[in-house]
Design a protein around this motif. Structure first.
Motif, PDB file in Angstrom:
ATOM      1  N   ILE A   1      -5.216  -2.793  -1.928  1.00  0.00           N
ATOM      2  CA  ILE A   1      -4.573  -2.806  -3.242  1.00  0.00           C
ATOM      3  C   ILE A   1      -3.111  -2.440  -3.024  1.00  0.00           C
ATOM      4  CG2 ILE A   1      -4.459  -1.700  -5.509  1.00  0.00           C
ATOM      5  CD1 ILE A   1      -7.549  -1.218  -5.112  1.00  0.00           C
ATOM      6  N   VAL A   2      -2.237  -3.325  -3.446  1.00  0.00           N
ATOM      7  CA  VAL A   2      -0.795  -3.113  -3.264  1.00  0.00           C
ATOM      8  C   VAL A   2      -0.184  -2.719  -4.598  1.00  0.00           C
ATOM      9  CG1 VAL A   2       1.396  -4.208  -2.680  1.00  0.00           C
ATOM     10  CG2 VAL A   2      -0.665  -4.733  -1.341  1.00  0.00           C
ATOM     11  N   VAL A   3       0.524  -1.595  -4.611  1.00  0.00           N
ATOM     12  CA  VAL A   3       1.171  -1.109  -5.832  1.00  0.00           C
ATOM     13  C   VAL A   3       2.597  -0.714  -5.487  1.00  0.00           C
ATOM     14  CG1 VAL A   3       1.097   0.537  -7.732  1.00  0.00           C
ATOM     15  CG2 VAL A   3      -1.042  -0.200  -6.647  1.00  0.00           C
ATOM     16  N   GLY A   4       3.534  -1.282  -6.224  1.00  0.00           N
ATOM     17  CA  GLY A   4       4.936  -0.980  -5.944  1.00  0.00           C
ATOM     18  C   GLY A   4       5.703  -0.601  -7.187  1.00  0.00           C
TER      19      GLY A   4
ATOM     20  N   ALA B   1       3.418   4.411  -9.823  1.00  0.00           N
ATOM     21  CA  ALA B   1       2.632   3.701  -8.818  1.00  0.00           C
ATOM     22  C   ALA B   1       1.294   4.389  -8.587  1.00  0.00           C
ATOM     23  CB  ALA B   1       3.422   3.599  -7.516  1.00  0.00           C
ATOM     24  N   GLU B   2       1.317   5.706  -8.491  1.00  0.00           N
ATOM     25  CA  GLU B   2       0.073   6.452  -8.280  1.00  0.00           C
ATOM     26  C   GLU B   2      -0.853   6.314  -9.485  1.00  0.00           C
ATOM     27  OE1 GLU B   2       1.284  10.401  -7.388  1.00  0.00           O
ATOM     28  OE2 GLU B   2       2.134   9.889  -5.430  1.00  0.00           O
ATOM     29  N   ARG B   3      -0.281   6.277 -10.656  1.00  0.00           N
ATOM     30  CA  ARG B   3      -1.072   6.145 -11.886  1.00  0.00           C
ATOM     31  C   ARG B   3      -1.812   4.808 -11.914  1.00  0.00           C
ATOM     32  NH1 ARG B   3       1.845   6.808 -17.750  1.00  0.00           N
ATOM     33  NH2 ARG B   3       0.055   6.412 -19.127  1.00  0.00           N
ATOM     34  N   VAL B   4      -1.121   3.743 -11.506  1.00  0.00           N
ATOM     35  CA  VAL B   4      -1.767   2.429 -11.463  1.00  0.00           C
ATOM     36  C   VAL B   4      -2.783   2.371 -10.325  1.00  0.00           C
ATOM     37  CG1 VAL B   4      -1.372  -0.032 -11.062  1.00  0.00           C
ATOM     38  CG2 VAL B   4       0.154   1.256 -12.569  1.00  0.00           C
TER      39      VAL B   4
ATOM     40  N   GLY C   1     -12.704   1.942  -3.726  1.00  0.00           N
ATOM     41  CA  GLY C   1     -12.719   2.496  -2.377  1.00  0.00           C
ATOM     42  C   GLY C   1     -11.905   1.718  -1.367  1.00  0.00           C
ATOM     43  N   ALA C   2     -10.965   0.915  -1.823  1.00  0.00           N
ATOM     44  CA  ALA C   2     -10.153   0.106  -0.913  1.00  0.00           C
ATOM     45  C   ALA C   2      -8.870   0.845  -0.542  1.00  0.00           C
ATOM     46  CB  ALA C   2      -9.807  -1.227  -1.571  1.00  0.00           C
ATOM     47  N   PRO C   3      -8.286   0.524   0.621  1.00  0.00           N
ATOM     48  CA  PRO C   3      -6.992   1.123   0.965  1.00  0.00           C
ATOM     49  C   PRO C   3      -5.947   0.762  -0.097  1.00  0.00           C
ATOM     50  CG  PRO C   3      -7.932  -0.043   2.849  1.00  0.00           C
ATOM     51  CD  PRO C   3      -8.779  -0.392   1.669  1.00  0.00           C
ATOM     52  N   THR C   4      -5.219   1.762  -0.572  1.00  0.00           N
ATOM     53  CA  THR C   4      -4.161   1.534  -1.549  1.00  0.00           C
ATOM     54  C   THR C   4      -2.824   1.762  -0.865  1.00  0.00           C
ATOM     55  OG1 THR C   4      -5.576   2.224  -3.384  1.00  0.00           O
ATOM     56  CG2 THR C   4      -3.204   2.240  -3.762  1.00  0.00           C
TER      57      THR C   4
ATOM     58  N   MET D   1       4.334   1.413  -2.389  1.00  0.00           N
ATOM     59  CA  MET D   1       5.650   1.036  -1.875  1.00  0.00           C
ATOM     60  C   MET D   1       6.609   0.856  -3.043  1.00  0.00           C
ATOM     61  SD  MET D   1       4.609  -2.890  -0.796  1.00  0.00           S
ATOM     62  CE  MET D   1       3.150  -2.304   0.056  1.00  0.00           C
ATOM     63  N   ASP D   2       7.828   0.449  -2.736  1.00  0.00           N
ATOM     64  CA  ASP D   2       8.782   0.162  -3.800  1.00  0.00           C
ATOM     65  C   ASP D   2       8.451  -1.187  -4.424  1.00  0.00           C
ATOM     66  OD1 ASP D   2      10.818  -2.010  -2.512  1.00  0.00           O
ATOM     67  OD2 ASP D   2      10.103  -0.590  -0.990  1.00  0.00           O
ATOM     68  N   ALA D   3       9.036  -1.459  -5.584  1.00  0.00           N
ATOM     69  CA  ALA D   3       8.694  -2.657  -6.343  1.00  0.00           C
ATOM     70  C   ALA D   3       9.081  -3.935  -5.604  1.00  0.00           C
ATOM     71  CB  ALA D   3       9.379  -2.619  -7.711  1.00  0.00           C
ATOM     72  N   ALA D   4      10.268  -3.966  -5.007  1.00  0.00           N
ATOM     73  CA  ALA D   4      10.708  -5.179  -4.320  1.00  0.00           C
ATOM     74  C   ALA D   4       9.776  -5.542  -3.169  1.00  0.00           C
ATOM     75  CB  ALA D   4      12.140  -5.002  -3.820  1.00  0.00           C
ATOM     76  N   SER D   5       9.335  -4.545  -2.428  1.00  0.00           N
ATOM     77  CA  SER D   5       8.430  -4.808  -1.307  1.00  0.00           C
ATOM     78  C   SER D   5       7.088  -5.337  -1.790  1.00  0.00           C
ATOM     79  CB  SER D   5       8.225  -3.533  -0.485  1.00  0.00           C
ATOM     80  OG  SER D   5       9.444  -3.105   0.088  1.00  0.00           O
ATOM     81  N   ALA D   6       6.571  -4.776  -2.875  1.00  0.00           N
ATOM     82  CA  ALA D   6       5.303  -5.243  -3.422  1.00  0.00           C
ATOM     83  C   ALA D   6       5.411  -6.690  -3.886  1.00  0.00           C
ATOM     84  CB  ALA D   6       4.859  -4.345  -4.574  1.00  0.00           C
ATOM     85  N   GLU D   7       6.544  -7.027  -4.510  1.00  0.00           N
ATOM     86  CA  GLU D   7       6.748  -8.407  -4.957  1.00  0.00           C
ATOM     87  C   GLU D   7       6.812  -9.367  -3.768  1.00  0.00           C
ATOM     88  OE1 GLU D   7       9.197  -7.236  -9.053  1.00  0.00           O
ATOM     89  OE2 GLU D   7      10.258  -7.554  -7.163  1.00  0.00           O
ATOM     90  N   MET D   8       7.387  -8.909  -2.666  1.00  0.00           N
ATOM     91  CA  MET D   8       7.501  -9.753  -1.480  1.00  0.00           C
ATOM     92  C   MET D   8       6.164  -9.922  -0.763  1.00  0.00           C
ATOM     93  SD  MET D   8       9.237 -11.674   0.497  1.00  0.00           S
ATOM     94  CE  MET D   8      10.976 -11.448   0.141  1.00  0.00           C
TER      95      MET D   8
END
Length: 432
Positions: free
Chosen positions: A166-169, A176-179, A187-190, A193-200
């Protein structure tokens, strides 16, 4: 896990899957759409998207009182703690993603968002969109988060409930932690990161998969010319853990709602900052060439295509879905029609009329009097066809299997000449 009040704006593949699955995790979810008829059908438990398990989750969520459907985004977000934007971002002019729907909804909901809400961009959007949405909202109390989806059509529910990651930026770590906490039960790895990195991440992942598919199609062509079998080659490659087995099957090209627009968008993003991303450009060019190569293989097998009757098996961009968006099957069919071929097509999930072909309700109707048959979508039922019956109703004997999906021995016994991709031509014994 905390139960959150969630709004999901958009009820397409991503939005409906997201809303129904979040409700199944215990959250209270309201899904919104501008299509009043679609909302009425969803309230009645009628799901038009072909997606295993999705209709059941919609019915169960509503029965449990955790899932509701409303018309209009403003009605959905008024009481929401978290708002997911699951809106279409189709390919626009020059290959860039069209953010019109995302921007319109951001402006529509900004005045009714509760204090302290989090807005989540689930749609695939260019780098910088989270910043753009935050500016359109104009609310310092509302954080914007990027949470890209990695759902495959035909297995979207399974992918949501059993994700690889799960990618949250966000530029707000707290948001980010709230989402990320919404998905704790999975139970998946979360990965935060920052928003730009998540979008990329989404573009980088999809472009890599597209490159892998174009690569294996190029390998298949090479195998044909040097006498190798691509099926054996990819099996030998796939056991290498650095490569893996997935996305190593040749086909008529890649398509669907994501890869075409995301590859073009990545090129546009790179061009905008002065980077010549030639790898992705070559990936796109190779894909178009693959579709033309399928037509050329058919021409070599049956001669001039003008006036030839071609039976087409499969129209959806892949098995397990009724989605025709950027389907390579349709791209190949369009090229065949341009050559003057008469096309009669069958797909188990497509019944509506289509330009350039006749769509029939049986595979045997599609192949009747055909000079050749081309399989373009790997539906399991095509392997189980009565190929002796197919041979008896065809005018010719050529079958082009662009997915290497069919049982070569079964076709040979029926007296049919099977052409695949990246492997030896299969000729029935009586024709040798």
């Amino acid at each position: 896990m905390f139960v959150r009040r969630i709004a999901v704006v958009g009820t397409g593949y991503v939005g409906l899957t997201t809303g129904a699955c979040l409700a199944s995790l215990g959250h209270r979810v309201v899904c919104a759409d501008v299509d009043a008829l679609k909302i009425a059908r969803l309230r009645a438990g009628q799901v038009d998207i072909l997606e295993p398990g999705l209709a059941d989750l919609v019915v169960e969520g509503q029965s449990a009182g955790r899932l509701a459907f409303v018309e209009g985004a403003r009605h959905a977000v008024a009481d929401a703690e978290v708002v997911f934007l699951c809106l279409p971002t189709p390919m626009g002019a020059g290959g860039a993603a069209d953010l019109g729907a995302v921007e319109a909804v951001a402006q529509e909901i900004r005045d009714v968002l509760p204090y302290g809400a989090v807005v989540v961009c689930k749609s695939t959007v260019p780098v910088g969109t989270s910043t753009r949405v935050a500016a359109l909202l104009g609310r310092e109390d509302v954080a914007v988060v990027s949470n890209p989806e990695f759902l495959r059509e035909g297995s979207a529910v399974r992918d949501f409930l059993h994700p690889d990651r799960i990618v949250v930026g966000s530029d707000s770590p707290q948001a980010a932690e709230r989402v990320g906490a919404l998905f704790t039960k999975l139970g998946a790895p979360t990965v935060l990161m920052d928003a730009a990195s998540a979008e990329m991440v989404k573009y980088a992942a999809n472009c890599f998969l597209a490159m892998k598919l174009s690569y294996v199609n190029a390998v298949a062509e090479l195998c044909e010319l040097v006498g190798a079998d691509v099926t054996s080659v990819t099996e030998g490659m796939g056991y290498d853990k650095r490569i893996g087995q997935s996305f190593l099957r040749p086909g008529p090209g890649w398509g669907g709602s994501c890869l075409p627009k995301d590859t073009h968008a990545m090129v546009r993003i790179a061009d905008a900052v002065g980077v010549d991303f030639s790898l992705v450009k070559a990936t796109i060019e190779t894909n178009g060439r693959q579709q033309r190569r399928v037509v050329e293989k058919l021409r070599r097998a049956v001669g001039p295509l003008a006036g030839a009757r071609i039976g087409v098996l499969g129209l959806a961009f892949k098995a397990g879905t009724n989605d025709l968006r950027d389907s390579p099957a349709l791209a190949v069919a369009e090229l065949l029609a341009f050559e003057g071929a008469e096309l009669v097509a069958y797909d188990p999930e497509i019944s509506r009329p289509l330009v350039g072909m006749t769509v029939v309700d049986s595979p045997y109707a599609a192949v009747r009097d055909a000079d050749a048959v081309v399989l373009l979508t790997e539906w399991p039922e095509f392997r189980a066809l009565d190929w002796a019956l197919v041979a008896s109703v065809m005018s010719g004997s050529t079958v082009l299997d662009t997915r290497n999906h069919l049982d070569a021995d079964a076709l040979a016994r029926a007296g049919l000449v099977l052409h695949g991709l990246g492997r030896e031509l299969r000729i029935p014994d009586q024709a040798r």
